[in-house]
Write a protein that holds these residues in place. Structure first.
Motif, PDB file in Angstrom:
ATOM      1  N   SER A 260       0.314  -2.534  -9.671  1.00  0.00           N
ATOM      2  CA  SER A 260       1.606  -2.576 -10.436  1.00  0.00           C
ATOM      3  C   SER A 260       0.837  -3.133 -11.585  1.00  0.00           C
ATOM      4  O   SER A 260       0.462  -3.219 -12.600  1.00  0.00           O
ATOM      5  CB  SER A 260       2.020  -4.002  -9.132  1.00  0.00           C
ATOM      6  OG  SER A 260       1.282  -3.882  -7.964  1.00  0.00           O
TER       7      SER A 260
ATOM      8  N   GLU B 190       5.119  -7.228 -13.927  1.00  0.00           N
ATOM      9  CA  GLU B 190       6.017  -7.283 -12.607  1.00  0.00           C
ATOM     10  C   GLU B 190       4.974  -8.077 -11.792  1.00  0.00           C
ATOM     11  O   GLU B 190       5.949  -9.032 -10.618  1.00  0.00           O
ATOM     12  CB  GLU B 190       5.802  -5.900 -11.922  1.00  0.00           C
ATOM     13  CG  GLU B 190       7.227  -4.458 -12.963  1.00  0.00           C
ATOM     14  CD  GLU B 190       8.674  -5.329 -12.551  1.00  0.00           C
ATOM     15  OE1 GLU B 190       8.686  -6.162 -12.080  1.00  0.00           O
ATOM     16  OE2 GLU B 190       9.359  -6.006 -13.418  1.00  0.00           O
ATOM     17  N   LEU B 191       4.018  -8.466 -11.214  1.00  0.00           N
ATOM     18  CA  LEU B 191       3.115  -9.133 -10.563  1.00  0.00           C
ATOM     19  C   LEU B 191       3.014 -10.566 -11.592  1.00  0.00           C
ATOM     20  O   LEU B 191       3.723 -11.753 -10.443  1.00  0.00           O
ATOM     21  CB  LEU B 191       1.624  -8.749 -11.031  1.00  0.00           C
ATOM     22  CG  LEU B 191       0.608  -9.602 -10.248  1.00  0.00           C
ATOM     23  CD1 LEU B 191       0.934  -8.408  -8.534  1.00  0.00           C
ATOM     24  CD2 LEU B 191      -0.545  -8.440 -10.118  1.00  0.00           C
TER      25      LEU B 191
ATOM     26  N   CYS C  93       0.736  -9.541  -4.735  1.00  0.00           N
ATOM     27  CA  CYS C  93       1.235  -8.852  -5.078  1.00  0.00           C
ATOM     28  C   CYS C  93       2.199  -8.437  -3.695  1.00  0.00           C
ATOM     29  O   CYS C  93       2.143  -8.737  -2.612  1.00  0.00           O
ATOM     30  CB  CYS C  93      -0.114  -8.364  -3.787  1.00  0.00           C
ATOM     31  SG  CYS C  93      -0.115  -6.037  -3.426  1.00  0.00           S
ATOM     32  N   LYS C  94       2.993  -7.270  -4.148  1.00  0.00           N
ATOM     33  CA  LYS C  94       4.437  -7.642  -3.273  1.00  0.00           C
ATOM     34  C   LYS C  94       4.036  -6.415  -1.899  1.00  0.00           C
ATOM     35  O   LYS C  94       4.556  -6.294  -0.775  1.00  0.00           O
ATOM     36  CB  LYS C  94       5.570  -6.589  -4.502  1.00  0.00           C
ATOM     37  CG  LYS C  94       5.776  -7.330  -5.259  1.00  0.00           C
ATOM     38  CD  LYS C  94       7.129  -7.227  -6.047  1.00  0.00           C
ATOM     39  CE  LYS C  94       7.839  -7.689  -6.955  1.00  0.00           C
ATOM     40  NZ  LYS C  94       8.771  -7.155  -7.932  1.00  0.00           N
ATOM     41  N   SER C  95       3.333  -5.716  -1.588  1.00  0.00           N
ATOM     42  CA  SER C  95       2.622  -4.781  -1.139  1.00  0.00           C
ATOM     43  C   SER C  95       1.758  -5.146   0.658  1.00  0.00           C
ATOM     44  O   SER C  95       2.108  -5.179   1.454  1.00  0.00           O
ATOM     45  CB  SER C  95       1.924  -3.736  -1.541  1.00  0.00           C
ATOM     46  OG  SER C  95       2.310  -2.987  -2.301  1.00  0.00           O
TER      47      SER C  95
ATOM     48  N   THR D  23      -3.167  -0.902  -4.012  1.00  0.00           N
ATOM     49  CA  THR D  23      -2.142  -0.893  -4.989  1.00  0.00           C
ATOM     50  C   THR D  23      -1.446  -1.465  -5.942  1.00  0.00           C
ATOM     51  O   THR D  23      -2.436  -2.357  -6.878  1.00  0.00           O
ATOM     52  CB  THR D  23      -0.439  -1.953  -3.923  1.00  0.00           C
ATOM     53  OG1 THR D  23      -0.535  -1.127  -3.086  1.00  0.00           O
ATOM     54  CG2 THR D  23       1.001  -1.355  -5.068  1.00  0.00           C
TER      55      THR D  23
END
Length: 293
Positions: free
Chosen positions: A39, A43-44, A51-53, A37
């Motif tokens: 990003s 945001e990270l 990682c948001k995923s 992913t």
């Protein structure tokens, strides 16, 4: 006319020139090494570099780790002037140290000091894997031993964040001696009945995993962290067995009793505050919060 209208049009791809490519600043986007992913870096950072995923935990530098852990403006560094020498005159070692100092803005692979977490005073040490892969040389061992002594003298809980490839090969046996030095210092802390919380991050290996990082009263790790002494291939060749896929991960060590907790980074500060609160209240009959720095 009609023939021209239905004629198949050629499609052309536009390739950006090198000048256009140069206009895009580096470091805006970051790719997750686990799930791929992409990003925005900002945001990270807002998500503490998780990682948001897939919840992969990117490495944090020592200043970043301190910033997200310690109360704002409540950190005072110890021994910032200590620097490694070249006792064995190892080829190109001085030059590599100089480059790492310039790259990281640090003098060594660990930052130690005191601060507050949730209002509770602590002595804290944070290793930085950008500096010689967080390897433990004479200065790293000395700084950690001094931090332990400060914790014992002031009776502040000690919190150490490990991120290391092990003992520093360029200092030979002198680096291996730091395993005994740090372990002996922690034995004094244990006799003084002062809390030691060890936080193992990715990676914690070699002589660091075999000494102070495994000696906490409470041992915590971040999810997916690589933790171990020797490498997988060396162990498989020695025992002549295929090791589990999750071998030497934080989750594997938790399952087999070497860790007390595996805590996501986004919950780690609150977990430390809870531990400090329980420890402080257990040591005070009135249950009041200890005075801050």
């Amino acid at each position: 006319m009609l023939k021209d209208f239905f004629r198949k049009q050629r499609r052309y791809a536009t390739i950006p020139s090198q000048d256009v490519k140069r206009e895009i600043p580096e470091g805006i986007m970051q790719k997750c090494p686990r799930c791929g992913t992409i990003s925005y870096a900002k945001e990270l950072e807002k998500n503490l570099k998780v990682c948001k995923s897939c919840s992969y935990h990117f490495s944090l530098s020592a200043p970043e780790r301190i910033a997200v852990t310690v109360d704002e403006g409540r950190f005072f560094e110890y021994d910032a002037d200590l620097k490694s020498l070249d006792p064995l005159e190892f080829p190109d070692y001085k030059n590599k140290l100089r480059k790492d100092m310039e790259k990281t803005g640090l003098n060594e692979a660990v930052v130690t000091g005191e601060g507050t977490i949730g209002g509770y005073p602590v002595v804290i040490g944070v290793m930085d894997s950008r500096f010689r892969m967080g390897s433990m040389g004479s200065v790293v061992g000395e700084k950690i031993a001094r931090a332990v002594e400060q914790a014992a003298t002031k009776r502040y809980p000690l919190i150490l964040f490990s991120a290391s490839g092990g003992a520093r090969m360029q200092e030979g046996v002198l680096s291996l001696m730091q395993m005994a030095k740090t372990s002996a210092a922690l034995e004094r802390l244990h006799r003084e009945r002062v809390l030691f919380v060890s936080v193992l991050t990715n990676p914690t290996t070699g002589g660091v995993s075999a000494s102070f990082s495994s000696l906490g009263d409470i041992n915590i790790a971040e999810p997916g962290a690589l933790i171990g002494f020797a490498g997988r291939r060396v162990i498989e060749q020695t025992v002549r067995q295929k090791l589990p896929d999750d071998f030497q991960t934080a989750e594997f060590l938790l399952k087999h009793g070497q860790l007390d907790m595996v805590v996501p980074r986004t919950e780690l500060r609150q977990t430390l505050i809870k531990i400090l609160e329980l420890h402080a209240n257990g040591g005070n009959a009135d249950g009041k919060r200890p005075s801050t720095l």
